[in-house]
Design a protein around this motif. Structure first.
Motif, PDB file in Angstrom:
ATOM      1  N   GLY A 206       1.004  -0.801   0.164  1.00  0.00           N
ATOM      2  CA  GLY A 206       0.405  -0.332  -1.081  1.00  0.00           C
ATOM      3  C   GLY A 206      -0.176   1.069  -1.032  1.00  0.00           C
ATOM      4  O   GLY A 206      -0.745   1.542  -2.016  1.00  0.00           O
ATOM      5  N   VAL A 207      -0.014   1.768   0.114  1.00  0.00           N
ATOM      6  CA  VAL A 207      -0.557   3.122   0.226  1.00  0.00           C
ATOM      7  C   VAL A 207       0.541   4.070   0.727  1.00  0.00           C
ATOM      8  O   VAL A 207       1.162   3.818   1.755  1.00  0.00           O
ATOM      9  CB  VAL A 207      -1.760   3.177   1.217  1.00  0.00           C
ATOM     10  CG1 VAL A 207      -2.341   4.588   1.279  1.00  0.00           C
ATOM     11  CG2 VAL A 207      -2.825   2.170   0.822  1.00  0.00           C
ATOM     12  N   CYS A 208       0.783   5.155  -0.013  1.00  0.00           N
ATOM     13  CA  CYS A 208       1.849   6.091   0.376  1.00  0.00           C
ATOM     14  C   CYS A 208       1.519   6.759   1.715  1.00  0.00           C
ATOM     15  O   CYS A 208       0.441   7.320   1.886  1.00  0.00           O
ATOM     16  CB  CYS A 208       2.029   7.160  -0.704  1.00  0.00           C
ATOM     17  SG  CYS A 208       3.264   8.400  -0.245  1.00  0.00           S
ATOM     18  N   ASP A 209       2.478   6.731   2.660  1.00  0.00           N
ATOM     19  CA  ASP A 209       2.289   7.363   3.983  1.00  0.00           C
ATOM     20  C   ASP A 209       2.048   8.860   3.845  1.00  0.00           C
ATOM     21  O   ASP A 209       1.334   9.466   4.635  1.00  0.00           O
ATOM     22  CB  ASP A 209       3.559   7.216   4.844  1.00  0.00           C
ATOM     23  CG  ASP A 209       3.874   5.766   5.189  1.00  0.00           C
ATOM     24  OD1 ASP A 209       2.978   4.925   5.068  1.00  0.00           O
ATOM     25  OD2 ASP A 209       5.037   5.505   5.578  1.00  0.00           O
ATOM     26  N   THR A 210       2.694   9.470   2.862  1.00  0.00           N
ATOM     27  CA  THR A 210       2.691  10.932   2.758  1.00  0.00           C
ATOM     28  C   THR A 210       1.430  11.457   2.080  1.00  0.00           C
ATOM     29  O   THR A 210       0.810  12.404   2.563  1.00  0.00           O
ATOM     30  CB  THR A 210       3.938  11.408   1.983  1.00  0.00           C
ATOM     31  OG1 THR A 210       5.084  10.825   2.602  1.00  0.00           O
ATOM     32  CG2 THR A 210       4.067  12.922   1.994  1.00  0.00           C
ATOM     33  N   CYS A 211       1.046  10.848   0.936  1.00  0.00           N
ATOM     34  CA  CYS A 211      -0.055  11.453   0.167  1.00  0.00           C
ATOM     35  C   CYS A 211      -1.238  10.506  -0.081  1.00  0.00           C
ATOM     36  O   CYS A 211      -2.245  10.917  -0.648  1.00  0.00           O
ATOM     37  CB  CYS A 211       0.469  12.005  -1.162  1.00  0.00           C
ATOM     38  SG  CYS A 211       0.830  10.713  -2.367  1.00  0.00           S
ATOM     39  N   GLY A 212      -1.092   9.229   0.317  1.00  0.00           N
ATOM     40  CA  GLY A 212      -2.219   8.297   0.160  1.00  0.00           C
ATOM     41  C   GLY A 212      -2.333   7.665  -1.220  1.00  0.00           C
ATOM     42  O   GLY A 212      -3.229   6.854  -1.463  1.00  0.00           O
ATOM     43  N   SER A 213      -1.420   8.026  -2.128  1.00  0.00           N
ATOM     44  CA  SER A 213      -1.478   7.444  -3.475  1.00  0.00           C
ATOM     45  C   SER A 213      -1.225   5.922  -3.416  1.00  0.00           C
ATOM     46  O   SER A 213      -0.549   5.433  -2.506  1.00  0.00           O
ATOM     47  CB  SER A 213      -0.424   8.111  -4.363  1.00  0.00           C
ATOM     48  OG  SER A 213      -0.255   7.370  -5.553  1.00  0.00           O
ATOM     49  N   THR A 214      -1.748   5.205  -4.394  1.00  0.00           N
ATOM     50  CA  THR A 214      -1.497   3.760  -4.454  1.00  0.00           C
ATOM     51  C   THR A 214      -0.620   3.406  -5.655  1.00  0.00           C
ATOM     52  O   THR A 214      -0.457   2.234  -5.996  1.00  0.00           O
ATOM     53  CB  THR A 214      -2.832   2.978  -4.542  1.00  0.00           C
ATOM     54  OG1 THR A 214      -3.597   3.508  -5.632  1.00  0.00           O
ATOM     55  CG2 THR A 214      -3.632   3.124  -3.256  1.00  0.00           C
ATOM     56  N   GLU A 215      -0.055   4.445  -6.301  1.00  0.00           N
ATOM     57  CA  GLU A 215       0.822   4.217  -7.460  1.00  0.00           C
ATOM     58  C   GLU A 215       2.275   4.372  -7.023  1.00  0.00           C
ATOM     59  O   GLU A 215       2.630   5.394  -6.418  1.00  0.00           O
ATOM     60  CB  GLU A 215       0.546   5.254  -8.561  1.00  0.00           C
ATOM     61  CG  GLU A 215      -0.877   5.224  -9.097  1.00  0.00           C
ATOM     62  CD  GLU A 215      -1.133   4.020  -9.986  1.00  0.00           C
ATOM     63  OE1 GLU A 215      -0.205   3.638 -10.720  1.00  0.00           O
ATOM     64  OE2 GLU A 215      -2.252   3.464  -9.923  1.00  0.00           O
ATOM     65  N   PHE A 216       3.107   3.393  -7.354  1.00  0.00           N
ATOM     66  CA  PHE A 216       4.528   3.455  -7.002  1.00  0.00           C
ATOM     67  C   PHE A 216       5.368   3.202  -8.243  1.00  0.00           C
ATOM     68  O   PHE A 216       4.875   2.700  -9.244  1.00  0.00           O
ATOM     69  CB  PHE A 216       4.846   2.414  -5.922  1.00  0.00           C
ATOM     70  CG  PHE A 216       4.139   2.690  -4.621  1.00  0.00           C
ATOM     71  CD1 PHE A 216       4.722   3.500  -3.664  1.00  0.00           C
ATOM     72  CD2 PHE A 216       2.874   2.179  -4.374  1.00  0.00           C
ATOM     73  CE1 PHE A 216       4.065   3.783  -2.469  1.00  0.00           C
ATOM     74  CE2 PHE A 216       2.194   2.459  -3.186  1.00  0.00           C
ATOM     75  CZ  PHE A 216       2.788   3.261  -2.235  1.00  0.00           C
ATOM     76  N   LYS A 217       6.658   3.580  -8.189  1.00  0.00           N
ATOM     77  CA  LYS A 217       7.521   3.327  -9.349  1.00  0.00           C
ATOM     78  C   LYS A 217       8.940   2.972  -8.898  1.00  0.00           C
ATOM     79  O   LYS A 217       9.326   3.267  -7.755  1.00  0.00           O
ATOM     80  CB  LYS A 217       7.541   4.548 -10.275  1.00  0.00           C
ATOM     81  CG  LYS A 217       8.078   5.791  -9.619  1.00  0.00           C
ATOM     82  CD  LYS A 217       8.063   6.980 -10.565  1.00  0.00           C
ATOM     83  CE  LYS A 217       8.670   8.174  -9.839  1.00  0.00           C
ATOM     84  NZ  LYS A 217       8.631   9.415 -10.567  1.00  0.00           N
TER      85      LYS A 217
ATOM     86  N   PHE B 196      11.778   1.792  -3.898  1.00  0.00           N
ATOM     87  CA  PHE B 196      10.714   2.278  -4.777  1.00  0.00           C
ATOM     88  C   PHE B 196      10.227   3.603  -4.223  1.00  0.00           C
ATOM     89  O   PHE B 196      10.581   3.995  -3.099  1.00  0.00           O
ATOM     90  CB  PHE B 196       9.571   1.249  -4.921  1.00  0.00           C
ATOM     91  CG  PHE B 196       8.866   0.868  -3.647  1.00  0.00           C
ATOM     92  CD1 PHE B 196       9.411  -0.078  -2.794  1.00  0.00           C
ATOM     93  CD2 PHE B 196       7.661   1.449  -3.312  1.00  0.00           C
ATOM     94  CE1 PHE B 196       8.762  -0.451  -1.616  1.00  0.00           C
ATOM     95  CE2 PHE B 196       6.994   1.093  -2.135  1.00  0.00           C
ATOM     96  CZ  PHE B 196       7.554   0.138  -1.292  1.00  0.00           C
ATOM     97  N   SER B 197       9.469   4.331  -5.025  1.00  0.00           N
ATOM     98  CA  SER B 197       8.994   5.633  -4.551  1.00  0.00           C
ATOM     99  C   SER B 197       7.557   5.847  -4.983  1.00  0.00           C
ATOM    100  O   SER B 197       7.056   5.184  -5.901  1.00  0.00           O
ATOM    101  CB  SER B 197       9.881   6.762  -5.092  1.00  0.00           C
ATOM    102  OG  SER B 197       9.773   6.829  -6.494  1.00  0.00           O
ATOM    103  N   CYS B 198       6.903   6.774  -4.314  1.00  0.00           N
ATOM    104  CA  CYS B 198       5.530   7.117  -4.649  1.00  0.00           C
ATOM    105  C   CYS B 198       5.519   7.815  -6.007  1.00  0.00           C
ATOM    106  O   CYS B 198       6.266   8.771  -6.223  1.00  0.00           O
ATOM    107  CB  CYS B 198       4.953   8.036  -3.572  1.00  0.00           C
ATOM    108  SG  CYS B 198       3.322   8.668  -4.019  1.00  0.00           S
ATOM    109  N   ALA B 199       4.674   7.344  -6.924  1.00  0.00           N
ATOM    110  CA  ALA B 199       4.621   7.941  -8.263  1.00  0.00           C
ATOM    111  C   ALA B 199       4.006   9.336  -8.217  1.00  0.00           C
ATOM    112  O   ALA B 199       4.243  10.153  -9.107  1.00  0.00           O
ATOM    113  CB  ALA B 199       3.807   7.043  -9.193  1.00  0.00           C
TER     114      ALA B 199
END
Ligand code: AP5
Ligand code: MG
Length: 214
Positions: A148-159, A128-131
């Motif tokens: 549930g939290v992207c290491d790179t940008c902190g987003s919580t949306e994935f796809k 999966f990847s960060c949306a």
């Protein structure tokens, strides 16, 4: 430095490209990412490519070679290029030679990520990847440090990719075996192919690639 990362679906081309961009300031040229962007933007190329990609078949050589040509034209001559998922046919390999020559570049390395085909379905169906920023993850092999939290940008949306289902993966693998693997001997004859064990850990694969580029 201009390099091709070659390997079947799930071999780790995108993962290793991201590392090379970070460590060496190179630029990743992924025709898969370019096509997915075109599909999302519903451009004429995207509309033509969508059904082909959903089936796991190859988009036309003319479309992908034009994408590579346009992206190289917009790049600073000093910036190294990582070709991720291109070329994938003999015609694309010929196109790439012509395109590179036109931009005053030449190929330094073709790095083949050797992987165990049986492991690939598991890798791809777990991907999966960060949306938001596109950072790549895997359910078990490479999850975000904080769930549930992207290491790179902190987003919580994935796809997840629509073509990452078992049936389409099998078609993508067959396309690789039939059309892409046969371009390797041509590069071998030029003495620029190095094989890397793509079943090693992500860090170990990165180390092996860095040793080739050093
Ligand atoms: P494309 O996007 O290029 O897909 P692909 O070649 O099938 O490769 P993937 O992106 O699935 O795998 P990858 O090698 O990048 O692996 P990743 O690093 O993500 O193409 C998609 C479609 O677009 C094609 O089917 C075609 O229709 C079209 N297309 C694109 N280019 C084209 C062209 N030139 N000509 C014609 N059509 C074209 O890793 C996979 C997973 O494994 C991730 O979850 C990752 O975290 C994990 N992982 C990575 N490395 C490791 C490791 N060492 N150990 C454990 N897990 C790992
Ligand atoms: Mg990829």
């Amino acid at each position: 430095m201009n390099i091709i990362l070659l390997g079947p679906p799930g071999a780790g081309k995108g993962t290793q490209s991201a590392g090379l961009v970070e460590r060496h300031g190179m630029r990743q040229l992924s025709t898969g990412d370019m096509l997915r962007a075109a599909v999302k933007a519903e451009t004429p190329v995207g509309l033509e490519a969508k059904a082909v990609m959903d089936r796991g078949e190859l988009v036309s050589d003319a479309i992908v070679s034009a994408l590579i040509d346009d992206n190289l034209a917009a790049m600073d001559a000093q910036t190294g290029a990582i070709f991720d998922g291109y070329p994938r046919t003999a015609a694309q390999a010929d196109d790439l030679d012509r395109i590179l020559a036109r931009h005053g570049r030449s190929l330094d390395h073709v790095i083949e990520l050797e992987v165990d085909v049986d492991a690939l379905v598991e890798r791809i169906t777990g991907r999966f990847s960060c949306a938001n920023c596109g950072a790549l993850y895997h359910d078990t092999a490479n999850p975000p440090a904080k769930p549930g939290v992207c290491d790179t940008c902190g987003s919580t949306e994935f796809k997840r990719r629509p073509d990452d289902n078992e049936e389409t993966v099998r078609t993508r693998m067959e396309e690789y075996r039939a059309k892409t693997a046969p371009i390797l001997p041509g590069y071998e004859a030029r003495g620029i192919v190095t094989r890397v064990d793509g079943m090693a850990s992500i860090d170990d694969v990165a180390g092996a690639i860095d040793a080739i580029l050093a």
